[in-house]
Design an enzyme around this catalytic site. Sequence first.
Site, short mmCIF file in Angstrom:
data_model
loop_
_atom_site.label_atom_id
_atom_site.label_comp_id
_atom_site.label_asym_id
_atom_site.label_seq_id
_atom_site.Cartn_x
_atom_site.Cartn_y
_atom_site.Cartn_z
N LYS A 171 0.83 -1.20 0.00
CA LYS A 171 0.00 0.00 0.00
C LYS A 171 0.87 1.26 0.00
O LYS A 171 0.55 2.25 -0.67
CB LYS A 171 -0.92 0.02 1.22
N LYS A 239 0.13 11.76 5.40
CA LYS A 239 0.46 10.71 6.37
C LYS A 239 1.05 9.49 5.68
O LYS A 239 2.05 8.92 6.11
CB LYS A 239 -0.79 10.34 7.17
#
Length: 303
Positions: A171, A239
């Site tokens: 990811k 983030k």
Amino acid sequence: MTTIGFIGLGVMGAPMAANLVDAGFDVIGYNRSPGKSRVLAEKGGRTTGSVAEAVAGADVVITMLPDSPDVEAVVLGDGGVLDNARPGTLLIDASTIRPQISRAVAAAAAERGVRALDAPVSGGEAGAIEGTLSIMVGGDAGDFTAAAEVFDAVGSTIVHVGPAGAGQTVKAANQLIVAGHLELLAEALVFLDAHGVDLSSAITVLGGGLAGSNVLARKAPGMLARHFEPGFRVDLHHKDLGIVVDSARAAGVAIPLGAHVADLLTSLRAQGAGSLDHSTLLLQVEQLSGKHTGLSTAERAPR
């Protein structure tokens, strides 16, 4: 009927939980902000006021939370998932967090007899609504097979990529690629506009060639219309790129373009764009090109 406890009913979690209801699962959802549970209730799911109640009777628990500390608190904390899950429960964390946290969750779950998979998703809000998410799964292969029907209800590309933490590593790579695509798409639009080219026509022909991508297809229309409602917020991509940068440094890998886009997202957040869609990178390129003097009040606030 399989009972699924779903924790985190935000932009991604709510439509995922709704699709699980549509697939015939008994879904009981919990969200820290109770108002976000409405979509699940309207779909026929059940809602509850605590993590414990969502987990206690569940065969499968899915968490979709914003960041690593949230997963640590909800899963590992007092009164959290592991304190309430029955042995044999399948825990699927669909959040995007640091790979080392996923490995820690898997180890702690194993001590309680809980089977854990890290299964972050890609496809944005549209993919969550359509049930076409790409899901990269880390953990035991047998547990991955056991979760097949659950994954099929929310995704269309579902791949077991390795042991615990591997899903999060893939990811991270996904978010690196998406960030690079978005930045280059933004630069291309500003470049084309400066030369007086019709942007809609240009996007159509670019989409049919090697430059075509899901990023271009899904994000270009909103960028052309200057609609920056958050399908995926700048704050979250910032983030995620922090995870990428830290992981790359730990592995001794250079990511010069990724690090540059991470800096641009940091700048956008400093200008008040954290709650807007990551396609707001377009405004950053316009500003750097002298075509845009900063975020207006309208562009700061989600529509």
